[in-house]
Design a protein around this motif. Structure first.
Motif, PDB file in Angstrom:
ATOM      1  N   PHE A   1       0.776  -1.171   0.055  1.00 30.92           N
ATOM      2  CA  PHE A   1      -0.223  -0.110   0.118  1.00 30.92           C
ATOM      3  C   PHE A   1       0.775   1.237   0.173  1.00 30.92           C
ATOM      4  O   PHE A   1       0.462   2.109  -0.976  1.00 30.92           O
ATOM      5  N   ALA A   2       2.091   1.181   0.658  1.00 29.82           N
ATOM      6  CA  ALA A   2       2.539   2.229   0.782  1.00 29.82           C
ATOM      7  C   ALA A   2       3.357   2.667  -0.575  1.00 29.82           C
ATOM      8  O   ALA A   2       3.466   3.806  -1.002  1.00 29.82           O
ATOM      9  N   LEU A   3       4.021   1.720  -1.093  1.00 28.40           N
ATOM     10  CA  LEU A   3       4.587   1.616  -2.611  1.00 28.40           C
ATOM     11  C   LEU A   3       3.408   2.271  -3.464  1.00 28.40           C
ATOM     12  O   LEU A   3       3.954   2.971  -4.346  1.00 28.40           O
ATOM     13  N   GLY A   4       2.439   1.604  -3.151  1.00 27.39           N
ATOM     14  CA  GLY A   4       1.317   1.995  -4.208  1.00 27.39           C
ATOM     15  C   GLY A   4       0.880   3.668  -4.109  1.00 27.39           C
ATOM     16  O   GLY A   4       0.716   4.303  -5.143  1.00 27.39           O
ATOM     17  N   ALA A   5       1.053   4.023  -2.811  1.00 26.04           N
ATOM     18  CA  ALA A   5       0.499   5.384  -2.574  1.00 26.04           C
ATOM     19  C   ALA A   5       1.668   6.238  -2.998  1.00 26.04           C
ATOM     20  O   ALA A   5       1.499   7.413  -3.566  1.00 26.04           O
TER      21      ALA A   5
ATOM     22  N   LYS B   1     -10.293   3.586  -4.132  1.00 29.26           N
ATOM     23  CA  LYS B   1     -11.381   4.095  -5.088  1.00 29.26           C
ATOM     24  C   LYS B   1     -10.898   4.453  -6.385  1.00 29.26           C
ATOM     25  O   LYS B   1     -11.616   4.348  -7.487  1.00 29.26           O
ATOM     26  N   ARG B   2      -9.903   5.276  -6.202  1.00 29.15           N
ATOM     27  CA  ARG B   2      -9.475   5.909  -7.551  1.00 29.15           C
ATOM     28  C   ARG B   2      -8.736   4.904  -8.350  1.00 29.15           C
ATOM     29  O   ARG B   2      -8.851   5.036  -9.638  1.00 29.15           O
ATOM     30  N   HIS B   3      -7.889   3.937  -7.795  1.00 29.79           N
ATOM     31  CA  HIS B   3      -6.984   3.245  -8.656  1.00 29.79           C
ATOM     32  C   HIS B   3      -7.457   1.740  -9.052  1.00 29.79           C
ATOM     33  O   HIS B   3      -7.086   1.021 -10.074  1.00 29.79           O
TER      34      HIS B   3
ATOM     35  N   PRO C   1       5.000   2.443 -10.193  1.00 25.06           N
ATOM     36  CA  PRO C   1       3.554   1.892 -10.656  1.00 25.06           C
ATOM     37  C   PRO C   1       2.785   1.650  -9.553  1.00 25.06           C
ATOM     38  O   PRO C   1       3.130   1.410  -8.458  1.00 25.06           O
ATOM     39  N   THR C   2       1.534   2.312  -9.607  1.00 25.43           N
ATOM     40  CA  THR C   2       0.542   2.320  -8.490  1.00 25.43           C
ATOM     41  C   THR C   2      -0.147   1.041  -8.480  1.00 25.43           C
ATOM     42  O   THR C   2      -0.069   0.347  -7.455  1.00 25.43           O
ATOM     43  N   THR C   3      -0.888   0.531  -9.700  1.00 24.95           N
ATOM     44  CA  THR C   3      -1.762  -0.494  -9.553  1.00 24.95           C
ATOM     45  C   THR C   3      -1.216  -1.780  -8.978  1.00 24.95           C
ATOM     46  O   THR C   3      -1.883  -2.465  -8.216  1.00 24.95           O
ATOM     47  N   PRO C   4      -0.234  -2.188  -9.648  1.00 21.53           N
ATOM     48  CA  PRO C   4       0.316  -3.535  -9.251  1.00 21.53           C
ATOM     49  C   PRO C   4       0.493  -3.642  -7.522  1.00 21.53           C
ATOM     50  O   PRO C   4       0.142  -4.853  -7.015  1.00 21.53           O
ATOM     51  N   PHE C   5       1.005  -2.507  -7.043  1.00 22.32           N
ATOM     52  CA  PHE C   5       1.179  -2.601  -5.671  1.00 22.32           C
ATOM     53  C   PHE C   5      -0.051  -2.615  -4.842  1.00 22.32           C
ATOM     54  O   PHE C   5      -0.209  -3.294  -3.681  1.00 22.32           O
TER      55      PHE C   5
ATOM     56  N   ALA D   1      -1.663  -5.350  -2.333  1.00 20.02           N
ATOM     57  CA  ALA D   1      -2.113  -4.789  -1.120  1.00 20.02           C
ATOM     58  C   ALA D   1      -3.345  -5.405  -0.836  1.00 20.02           C
ATOM     59  O   ALA D   1      -3.801  -6.010   0.180  1.00 20.02           O
ATOM     60  N   SER D   2      -4.483  -5.312  -1.749  1.00 18.31           N
ATOM     61  CA  SER D   2      -5.750  -5.923  -1.953  1.00 18.31           C
ATOM     62  C   SER D   2      -5.727  -7.422  -1.489  1.00 18.31           C
ATOM     63  O   SER D   2      -6.527  -7.833  -0.576  1.00 18.31           O
ATOM     64  N   PHE D   3      -4.965  -7.909  -1.996  1.00 18.61           N
ATOM     65  CA  PHE D   3      -5.028  -9.609  -2.154  1.00 18.61           C
ATOM     66  C   PHE D   3      -4.307  -9.840  -0.731  1.00 18.61           C
ATOM     67  O   PHE D   3      -4.856 -10.743   0.041  1.00 18.61           O
ATOM     68  N   CYS D   4      -3.328  -9.103  -0.160  1.00 19.71           N
ATOM     69  CA  CYS D   4      -2.949  -9.402   1.043  1.00 19.71           C
ATOM     70  C   CYS D   4      -3.843  -9.011   2.284  1.00 19.71           C
ATOM     71  O   CYS D   4      -3.681  -9.650   3.280  1.00 19.71           O
ATOM     72  N   PHE D   5      -4.482  -8.001   1.938  1.00 20.65           N
ATOM     73  CA  PHE D   5      -5.231  -7.632   3.333  1.00 20.65           C
ATOM     74  C   PHE D   5      -6.670  -8.592   3.201  1.00 20.65           C
ATOM     75  O   PHE D   5      -7.219  -8.888   4.432  1.00 20.65           O
ATOM     76  N   VAL D   6      -7.016  -9.199   2.147  1.00 20.57           N
ATOM     77  CA  VAL D   6      -8.064 -10.165   1.989  1.00 20.57           C
ATOM     78  C   VAL D   6      -7.695 -11.221   2.815  1.00 20.57           C
ATOM     79  O   VAL D   6      -8.174 -11.927   3.619  1.00 20.57           O
ATOM     80  N   LYS D   7      -6.560 -11.817   2.508  1.00 20.88           N
ATOM     81  CA  LYS D   7      -5.765 -12.979   3.305  1.00 20.88           C
ATOM     82  C   LYS D   7      -5.431 -12.607   4.766  1.00 20.88           C
ATOM     83  O   LYS D   7      -5.455 -13.698   5.466  1.00 20.88           O
TER      84      LYS D   7
END
Length: 125
Positions: free
Chosen positions: A17-21, A60-62, A30-34, A38-44
């Motif tokens: 998330f920090a790298l994406g931000a 919400k934006r990306h 790049p924002t989206t891959p990070f 992050a989304s995958f990791c938080f779900v797990k």
């Protein structure tokens, strides 16, 4: 899932998330891959972190368009493809095994096919 795995996922999620931000403000990162990682990791890792992440402006934006409609802007697609190509280039150059190189080239071709024909491209807002 045991506690150590959940903690590991949360830590990787926070770092991603920090790298994406940071990538949202620095064009070379790049924002989206990070954010996808992050989304995958938080779900797990944690329902609490997953809920928090999905309420952030950066999500919400990306990512929201992709998660909701399986669509991305051309800028997001190019960012992901170039980042992945950079990561694939290292073993492609360093390894001498021809079978691994052929596999990696097929992977790159499939990746471009998938992003161009399977993920809808939307206009930037």
């Amino acid at each position: 899932m045991n506690r150590i795995k959940k903690i590991f996922y949360i830590i990787i999620g926070i770092l991603s998330f920090a790298l994406g931000a940071i990538g949202a403000f620095i064009p070379l990162l790049p924002t989206t891959p990070f954010l996808l990682l992050a989304s995958f990791c938080f779900v797990k890792g944690s329902e609490k972190f997953d809920r928090w992440f999905k309420e952030t402006k950066i999500y919400k934006r990306h990512l929201e368009n992709y998660v909701d409609s399986r669509s991305m802007t051309m800028k997001q697609k190019v960012s992901i493809l170039l980042f992945a190509d950079t990561m694939i280039a290292f073993p492609l150059i360093m390894l001498e095994n021809i079978y691994v190189k052929i596999f990696l080239l097929i992977l790159v071709i499939f990746k471009y096919y998938y992003f161009m024909f399977k993920i809808k491209t939307i206009n930037e807002e």
